[in-house]
Design a protein around this motif. Sequence first.
Motif, PDB file in Angstrom:
ATOM      1  N   GLN A 201     -40.733  12.577  -6.248  1.00  0.00           N
ATOM      2  CA  GLN A 201     -39.313  12.910  -6.162  1.00  0.00           C
ATOM      3  C   GLN A 201     -38.698  12.514  -4.825  1.00  0.00           C
ATOM      4  OE1 GLN A 201     -38.063  16.826  -8.254  1.00  0.00           O
ATOM      5  NE2 GLN A 201     -40.243  17.090  -7.870  1.00  0.00           N
ATOM      6  N   ASN A 214     -40.477   7.208 -10.822  1.00  0.00           N
ATOM      7  CA  ASN A 214     -39.924   8.072 -11.861  1.00  0.00           C
ATOM      8  C   ASN A 214     -40.744   8.024 -13.147  1.00  0.00           C
ATOM      9  OD1 ASN A 214     -37.125   9.562 -11.426  1.00  0.00           O
ATOM     10  ND2 ASN A 214     -37.190   7.764 -10.086  1.00  0.00           N
ATOM     11  N   ARG A 221     -44.627  15.575 -14.976  1.00  0.00           N
ATOM     12  CA  ARG A 221     -43.898  16.678 -15.600  1.00  0.00           C
ATOM     13  C   ARG A 221     -44.398  16.953 -17.009  1.00  0.00           C
ATOM     14  NH1 ARG A 221     -37.743  14.996 -13.615  1.00  0.00           N
ATOM     15  NH2 ARG A 221     -37.823  16.042 -11.559  1.00  0.00           N
ATOM     16  N   ASP A 226     -43.431  20.386 -18.571  1.00  0.00           N
ATOM     17  CA  ASP A 226     -41.978  20.302 -18.348  1.00  0.00           C
ATOM     18  C   ASP A 226     -41.442  19.095 -19.129  1.00  0.00           C
ATOM     19  OD1 ASP A 226     -39.357  20.231 -17.474  1.00  0.00           O
ATOM     20  OD2 ASP A 226     -39.848  19.748 -15.383  1.00  0.00           O
ATOM     21  N   GLY A 229     -37.858  17.851 -18.177  1.00  0.00           N
ATOM     22  CA  GLY A 229     -37.894  17.091 -16.933  1.00  0.00           C
ATOM     23  C   GLY A 229     -38.511  15.724 -17.127  1.00  0.00           C
ATOM     24  N   ALA A 232     -35.953  13.439 -18.774  1.00  0.00           N
ATOM     25  CA  ALA A 232     -34.944  12.962 -17.816  1.00  0.00           C
ATOM     26  C   ALA A 232     -35.490  11.814 -16.968  1.00  0.00           C
ATOM     27  CB  ALA A 232     -34.489  14.114 -16.925  1.00  0.00           C
ATOM     28  N   ALA A 233     -36.740  11.929 -16.529  1.00  0.00           N
ATOM     29  CA  ALA A 233     -37.349  10.884 -15.691  1.00  0.00           C
ATOM     30  C   ALA A 233     -37.515   9.585 -16.476  1.00  0.00           C
ATOM     31  CB  ALA A 233     -38.693  11.363 -15.159  1.00  0.00           C
TER      32      ALA A 233
END
Length: 360
Positions: A201, A214, A221, A226, A229, A232-233
């Motif tokens: 991050q 990412n 994640r 997660d 998360g 999103a990455a």
Amino acid sequence: MDWVGEGVAQAIEEALASEGLITLDRDDRVEAYRRLSIRPYSLLTKASVVKIGQALDAEQVLFGQFELRPVPDSAVKSRGSLQITARILDLKRVKQGAEFRTVGALEDLAALQENLAWQALQYLKPHGAPSEAEFRQRHPRVRLNAIENYIRGLMASNTDEKHRFYTQAARLDPLYSQPCFHLGRLLWRRKEYKSAAEWFQKVSSTDSHYREANFFLGLCRYSIGDFAGAQAAFQLVAKTVPLSEVYNNLGAAQSRANLPGAVESFRKALEGDTSDPIYRFNFGYALWKNGDLQGASENLRAVLDHDPNDTQAALLLERCEKQSGPRPGEPRMEGLERLKTNYEESAYWQLKAVLQPNQP
């Protein structure tokens, strides 16, 4: 002082890559040296440079040397005066290109590297290079001791030493992005996913490894549960680099969260490589979860044609043939999504450059 030359090479490669040029990374260079039996950090002849470039299938090679001289004035506290000379060799047209030179105190190594990289960028990308002021803004200077620790980490053969040097570099200069990426990779390999995610991050959006960071952040994640998360990455990466492995992992995160976009993500991954059994399995599994038993059957049969011993694919196909879809409270049929851990961004840009040479 071998770390100085390695540092210059790394800084220039990073700067050129972050400005959109296709470069070969250190691992490629090290492998070329090994194959050609060239001693690392030795002074190269032009013939050796040509051989290395040909071994890497490069069109242009940027190479050079540095000289560190003591400062004659004893009142000046400096580790020496550094002169760096770089040349470009155009292997495609078989001609010598430009020569660049910069001189300054070793303590100003970051500024010297930055100036050399900008000169090279002006030559290699004459119509798209930023001004020197813009270039400096995009590539903030790094403390000398942070650079030294980072490069010593790259050169270290022991993973514990690498971890120590990278951590020291990141501590000395918290905005130094590159050691953060390599720390993340080290911790990812150790399966310390939470700690790895924290380092990934910290990789700057201007870093050439930003999308790769990412990608692995998404994997970290995902591994700790997660899934939002992770989604999103992976979505961030897919916007710029629509690789099959990115869509596959995005689909896996969406599937674990029971989101409807999983089928489409897996479909995109499969379209990129219809022969890959992981993409085929995930697409079939997602279709089964969505109640498309016929479509699932077709894909699962293809998986078993590739590997008849795939017990999960066989079980899912059996359920399809019995017209039996997902049922609540059936843990053995949950979380079967398969991830990809390879990330081939450089191959994507190389292919795009060949197929679409006039597009940015």
